[in-house]
Design an enzyme around this catalytic site. Structure first.
Site, PDB file in Angstrom:
ATOM      1  N   ASP A  14       0.815  -1.223   0.000  1.00 50.25           N
ATOM      2  CA  ASP A  14       0.000   0.000   0.000  1.00 50.25           C
ATOM      3  C   ASP A  14       0.845   1.268   0.000  1.00 50.25           C
ATOM      4  O   ASP A  14       0.492   2.265  -0.632  1.00 50.25           O
ATOM      5  CB  ASP A  14      -0.915   0.024   1.228  1.00 50.25           C
ATOM      6  CG  ASP A  14      -2.099  -0.918   1.078  1.00 50.25           C
ATOM      7  OD1 ASP A  14      -2.252  -1.489  -0.019  1.00 50.25           O
ATOM      8  OD2 ASP A  14      -2.850  -1.079   2.047  1.00 50.25           O
ATOM      9  N   LEU A  15       1.954   1.243   0.724  1.00 43.93           N
ATOM     10  CA  LEU A  15       2.789   2.441   0.814  1.00 43.93           C
ATOM     11  C   LEU A  15       3.407   2.789  -0.540  1.00 43.93           C
ATOM     12  O   LEU A  15       3.511   3.957  -0.906  1.00 43.93           O
ATOM     13  CB  LEU A  15       3.875   2.248   1.868  1.00 43.93           C
ATOM     14  CG  LEU A  15       3.365   2.177   3.315  1.00 43.93           C
ATOM     15  CD1 LEU A  15       4.476   1.742   4.249  1.00 43.93           C
ATOM     16  CD2 LEU A  15       2.812   3.517   3.757  1.00 43.93           C
ATOM     17  N   SER A  72     -14.014   6.540  -2.046  1.00 45.98           N
ATOM     18  CA  SER A  72     -12.790   6.263  -1.302  1.00 45.98           C
ATOM     19  C   SER A  72     -12.553   7.448  -0.360  1.00 45.98           C
ATOM     20  O   SER A  72     -13.417   8.311  -0.220  1.00 45.98           O
ATOM     21  CB  SER A  72     -11.627   6.102  -2.285  1.00 45.98           C
ATOM     22  OG  SER A  72     -10.455   5.778  -1.612  1.00 45.98           O
ATOM     23  N   LEU A  73     -11.389   7.492   0.280  1.00 46.77           N
ATOM     24  CA  LEU A  73     -11.053   8.613   1.162  1.00 46.77           C
ATOM     25  C   LEU A  73      -9.794   9.308   0.675  1.00 46.77           C
ATOM     26  O   LEU A  73      -8.854   8.644   0.212  1.00 46.77           O
ATOM     27  CB  LEU A  73     -10.827   8.128   2.595  1.00 46.77           C
ATOM     28  CG  LEU A  73     -12.050   7.653   3.387  1.00 46.77           C
ATOM     29  CD1 LEU A  73     -11.619   7.101   4.736  1.00 46.77           C
ATOM     30  CD2 LEU A  73     -13.057   8.782   3.575  1.00 46.77           C
ATOM     31  N   LYS A  83      -8.120   2.682  10.632  1.00 52.33           N
ATOM     32  CA  LYS A  83      -8.502   2.378   9.247  1.00 52.33           C
ATOM     33  C   LYS A  83      -8.203   0.900   8.979  1.00 52.33           C
ATOM     34  O   LYS A  83      -7.053   0.513   8.802  1.00 52.33           O
ATOM     35  CB  LYS A  83      -7.732   3.264   8.272  1.00 52.33           C
ATOM     36  CG  LYS A  83      -8.171   3.101   6.822  1.00 52.33           C
ATOM     37  CD  LYS A  83      -7.430   4.078   5.921  1.00 52.33           C
ATOM     38  CE  LYS A  83      -7.895   3.961   4.481  1.00 52.33           C
ATOM     39  NZ  LYS A  83      -7.574   2.643   3.889  1.00 52.33           N
ATOM     40  N   LYS A 113      -2.559   8.540   7.039  1.00 56.42           N
ATOM     41  CA  LYS A 113      -1.754   7.338   6.777  1.00 56.42           C
ATOM     42  C   LYS A 113      -0.448   7.361   7.565  1.00 56.42           C
ATOM     43  O   LYS A 113       0.211   8.394   7.677  1.00 56.42           O
ATOM     44  CB  LYS A 113      -1.438   7.233   5.279  1.00 56.42           C
ATOM     45  CG  LYS A 113      -2.672   7.192   4.392  1.00 56.42           C
ATOM     46  CD  LYS A 113      -3.309   5.820   4.350  1.00 56.42           C
ATOM     47  CE  LYS A 113      -2.563   4.910   3.426  1.00 56.42           C
ATOM     48  NZ  LYS A 113      -3.204   3.613   3.258  1.00 56.42           N
ATOM     49  N   CYS A 132      23.116 -29.035   1.485  1.00 54.96           N
ATOM     50  CA  CYS A 132      23.442 -30.410   1.062  1.00 54.96           C
ATOM     51  C   CYS A 132      23.476 -30.578  -0.446  1.00 54.96           C
ATOM     52  O   CYS A 132      23.772 -31.667  -0.950  1.00 54.96           O
ATOM     53  CB  CYS A 132      22.452 -31.400   1.670  1.00 54.96           C
ATOM     54  SG  CYS A 132      20.778 -31.271   0.994  1.00 54.96           S
TER      55      CYS A 132
END
EC number: 6.5.1.2
Length: 692
Positions: A35-36, A88-89, A119, A325, A419
Site C-alpha cells: 500500500d505504501l 474512497s477517502l 482504518k 496514513k 546439502c
C-alpha cells in the site's frame, strides 16, 4: 515541447501502472505492491496531473485512475448500482495536511468535533435491510456499481453479518469485512494461496459458485471452501442517509449500529478538537502492533452531519472524512545480496542483505523475502534501491523497487545451499523444499525447534551449542539429547581444547563442564512437561502450538498419538485436509518412526493439563475487552483448567469474561442469557474447578 512530451509519457506510464495494480488488487485479490508503494505512486501521478493538466483533454483527465474509485467489475456476480456512490477517502500524510483538511470544516462550523477510529485493511461492504431482513450486500466495485455478494454474506456468522435486525425501516449500513491476524495464521496452515489477511477476506467473500454440487466424494473441496466463511469478521462504521433515521452525528450513528447488533470498532473516540485528534492518533499508532487486525492508518471524520452537504465531495472522495496514513515505517535502501536458508521442514526462505538503514528506531541490515515468486513479482534487482517496511515484524520486509525494471536479475535457487540436493516445488508452486531427510541444516533446525521455548524449553541448548554437538558427533537427532548423560567421558574428550585436556577428575573445576551439568539438569526437567509441548517440538509440518494443544486432548502420550485415527479430526477445530495429511505423512515416515521409538524410551512424565475429549470440558468461555494480562494468558489458563475457549459467542458459551472497552458481545451475551463475569470471578471459577 520535448519536455512536455516526456511529462505526458511519464503520466501515461504511471496511469497504466496504477490501473494494473487496481485490477490485481480489487478484482484478482492479488496485490502486486505494498500500500505504501501504491500511495507514493498515486501521489506522484496526482502531482504531475495537477501541474500539467493542460497536456490532456477533459475526457482524458476524467479517465485517470486518480479520478476513479476501485476498478472495473469483471466478476460473475450481479452488478448493482449503489444508492449513493461508495467513495474512497482522501489521504493525509502529515499533521499539516490534516490541519488543512480540518480548516474547511471549522470555517463552516465554529465548534466542530471529530470522530477518529483505526482504518481497517479489509473489504468494503454495503448491507441493505428491508423490514429487518438482509436483502442485499454490495462490494465497493468501481464506487458507482458493486457486486451483489448476498449469497456469500448470508454464510458469514450472524455475529458479524446480522441476517435479521430489530428495525423495520429501510436501512443501509457500510463497513469492512476482514480476517484477523491469528485466524489468518490458522488459515495459512490449510492453504498458502492467500498473501495476506485482506487478500484472504476478498478471496473468500467474492468466491463465486453458480451451483451447489451433490454431496459426494467430489464435493469435499466445495464443503471445505464453504466453511471458510467462518473466518470472516466485520466492523461497521457508516450509516447511509442518517438524517432519515434521526441520527445527527457520527458518534450517534456508531451507537445506533452497536444497539442494532452490528460490530463496531471499540477502539474509537469522539475528539473535541484537533489536539485531541493528534493525541488519539499517537495512541493508535503505539498500539497498532498489539491489535489482532491490520490497519494502515486512521480515519478522521467530521462528527456533525449537519455540515456534510456544505463540505461536499469530489468524484472520488468526500470532504467530510480523511484517512491519516502512517508512513514513517518505510525507508529507502540498497539491496546488496539475496541468499536462501533452509528451515526445519526443508522449506526455503529467501533473505536479503541490505545497506544498513534506521527504521522505526532500529538499525536494519537484513530483510525477509518469503519465496522466489515474491522476488519475481516485485522485480527486485541486486545493487538497486528498494523500499523496506517495518510494521511490527521482527525482520522487516522489502515491499518494492524504487525504480521500474522489466524483471529481476536474481535467479531462482535450484539446489539446497547446505546439502546441494535438488529443491522441489510445493503444489502451489510458491514454496520450495529440500526433501533430503539427512540434510545437516534440516537436522540442526529440527533440534533447535525441539529445544525452543514453546517446545521443551531447554535454554542451555542454543543453536551454536547444538551445531557444536552435531559437529563433534555427540548427537545426530533430538532424541539423542536425553542420552547425553551416558556420554560424559566422550563429552569431556571431544569438547576439550588442545591446551587443556579435560578429565573426569578435574572436570568439576571447569566452567565448561559446569555448563554441561546445567544442561543435563535442564534435559532431565524437560521430561516433565505438558504433552502438547512435545507434539509441537516434533516439528510436524503445519502443526503449530494451537493444533498441538488440540491433539493432546485426544492422546495423552506418544503411543496413543501414533495410533490415533487423524481422519476423525477432519473439519473439527479447524483441522482441514492439509493438517491431516501432514500428520499422516509424518507418522508414516520411517525416519520419524525411529525418532518416535527412541523418544518412547526416554521416560517422559507428561502433565495432564488438557482434556482428552473437548466435549467433556466443564465450561466454555469467550472474552471481550481489555484485561490486566495478555489475552493469550487467559486462553492458556482456560484450556489448562479443562475448559474450552471460543473467539465468538455460541449457544454453548457459558461465561463471557469482561474487560475494559468491551464490544457488542456484552449485549449479545445478555440476550442469550450467558453469564458475564469479571477477572476476580473468573479466577474464582478456575480455582473451584480444580477442587471438583
Amino acid at each position: 515541447m520535448k519536455k512536455n512530451s516526456q511529462i505526458r509519457a511519464k503520466i501515461i506510464e504511471l496511469r497504466e501502472k496504477i490501473e494494473k495494480w487496481n485490477h490485481h488488487y480489487y478484482q484478482l485479490q492479488n496485490p502486486l505492491v505494498d500500500d505504501l508503494v501504491y500511495d507514493k505512486t498515486l501521489r506522484e501521478l496526482e502531482k504531475l496531473e495537477r501541474e500539467n493538466f493542460f497536456l490532456f483533454s477533459l475526457e482524458e483527465l476524467n479517465q485517470s485512475p486518480s479520478q476513479k474509485v476501485g476498478s472495473k467489475i469483471t466478476s460473475k456476480f450481479e452488478k448493482v448500482a449503489h444508492s449513493s456512490p461508495m467513495l474512497s477517502l482522501n489521504k493525509a500524510y502529515s499533521n499539516e495536511e490534516l490541519e488543512k483538511w480540518a480548516k474547511k470544516a471549522s470555517e463552516i462550523l465554529k465548534t466542530v468535533t471529530f470522530f477518529v477510529e483505526p482504518k481497517i485493511d479489509g473489504i468494503a461492504l454495503s448491507l441493505f435491510y428491508q423490514n429487518g431482513n438482509l436483502i442485499k450486500a454490495l462490494t465497493r466495485g468501481d464506487g458507482v456499481f458493486g457486486e451483489n455478494v448476498l449469497v456469500n454474506a448470508l454464510k458469514i456468522n450472524d455475529e458479524f453479518i446480522p441476517k435479521k435486525i430489530n428495525y423495520l425501516e429501510d436501512l443501509e449500513v457500510r463497513g469492512e469485512i476482514y480476517i484477523d491476524n491469528s485466524t489468518f495464521a490458522s488459515l495459512q496452515l490449510e492453504t498458502k494461496k492467500f498473501k495476506n489477511p485482506r487478500n484472504a477476506a476478498s478471496g473468500i467473500l467474492r468466491r463465486y459458485k453458480n451451483h451447489k454440487p451433490k454431496i459426494d466424494a467430489k464435493s469435499i473441496k466445495f464443503l471445505e471452501e464453504e466453511s471458510d466463511f467462518r473466518y470472516l469478521k466485520s466492523f461497521f462504521y457508516t450509516l447511509v442517509n442518517p438524517e432519515k433515521h434521526k441520527i445527527n452525528s457520527q458518534f450517534d450513528s456508531i451507537n445506533f449500529l452497536r444497539n442494532l447488533g452490528f460490530q463496531v470498532n471499540p477502539f474509537q473516540k469522539k475528539c473535541s478538537d484537533l489536539k485531541d485528534v493528534f493525541n488519539f492518533i499517537s495512541i493508535i499508532k503505539q498500539k497498532r502492533d498489539f491489535l489482532n487486525y491490520n490497519i494502515d492508518g486512521v480515519v478522521v471524520k467530521v462528527n456533525e452531519f449537519s455540515i456534510y452537504e456544505k463540505l461536499g465531495s469530489t468524484s472520488k472522495f468526500p470532504h467530510s472524512a480523511i484517512a491519516f496514513k502512517f508512513e514513517d515505517d518505510i525507508a529507502k535502501t540498497k539491496l546488496l545480496a539475496i541468499f536462501a536458508t533452509i528451515g526445519r521442514t526443508g522449506k526455503v526462505t529467501y533473505n536479503a542483505k541490505i545497506e544498513p538503514v534506521t527504521l522505526a528506531g532500529s538499525k536494519i541490515s537484513s530483510a525477509i523475502l518469503p519465496n522466489y515468486s515474491y522476488i519475481e513479482n516485485l522485480k527486485l534487482n541486486l545493487n538497486t534501491e528498494v523500499y523496506i517496511k517495518k510494521a511490527g515484524e521482527i525482520i522487516p520486509q522489502i515491499i518494492g523497487s524504487v525504480h521500474n525494471y522489466p524483471k529481476t536479475n536474481f535467479s531462482i535457487v535450484k539446489n539446497c545451499p547446505k546439502c546441494n540436493s535438488e529443491l522441489v516445488n510445493s503444489e502451489s508452486g510458491l514454496d520450495q523444499f529440500c526433501q533430503n531427510q539427512f540434510c545437516p541444516e534440516i537436522i540442526l533446525q529440527k533440534i533447535v525447534h525441539f529445544c525452543s521455548k514453546n517446545a521443551l524449553n531447554i535454554e542451555s541448548l542454543a543453536q551454536k551449542r547444538i551445531e557444536k554437538f552435531l559437529e563433534k558427533g555427540l548427537i545426530s537427532s533430538a532424541c539423542d539429547i536425553f542420552y547425553l548423560k551416558d556420554k560424559l567421558e566422550l563429552i569431556y574428550e571431544r569438547l576439550s581444547n588442545k591446551n587443556q585436556l579435560l578429565t573426569k577428575q578435574n572436570a568439576s573445576q571447569s566452567m565448561q563442564i559446569k555448563s554441561i551439568m546445567k544442561l543435563l539438569n535442564e534435559v532431565e526437567r524437560a521430561k516433565n512437561i505438558d504433552f502438547y509441548r512435545l507434539i509441537f517440538g516434533l516439528g510436524i509440518r503445519n502443526v503449530g502450538l494451537k493444533a498441538a494443544k488440540i491433539l493432546s486432548r485426544y492422546a495423552s502420550n506418544l503411543s496413543e498419538l501414533r495410533n490415533l485415527d487423524f481422519n476423525l479430526l477432519k473439519n473439527q477445530h479447524d483441522f482441514g485436509p492439509v493438517i491431516i495429511e501432514s500428520l499422516i505423512d509424518y507418522f508414516n515416515n520411517q525416519k520419524n518412526s525411529e525418532q518416535l521409538n527412541c523418544l518412547e524410551t526416554v521416560g517422559f512424565n507428561f502433565k495432564t493439563t488438557f482434556l482428552t475429549n473437548q466435549s467433556n470440558s466443564w465450561a466454555s468461555f469467550a472474552i471481550s475487552g481489555k484485561l490486566s494480562k495478555p489475552r493469550d494468558e487467559y486462553v492458556r489458563i482456560i484450556e489448562e483448567s479443562g475448559a474450552s475457549f471460543h473467539e465468538s459467542l455460541t449457544k454453548k458459551t457459558d461465561f463471557l469474561l469482561l474487560g475494559q472497552s468491551a464490544g457488542s458481545k456484552i449485549e449479545k451475551a445478555k440476550k442469550a442469557g450467558i453469564k458475564i463475569i469479571n477477572e476476580v470471578q473468573f479466577f474464582d471459577l478456575i480455582k473451584n474447578s480444580k477442587k471438583t
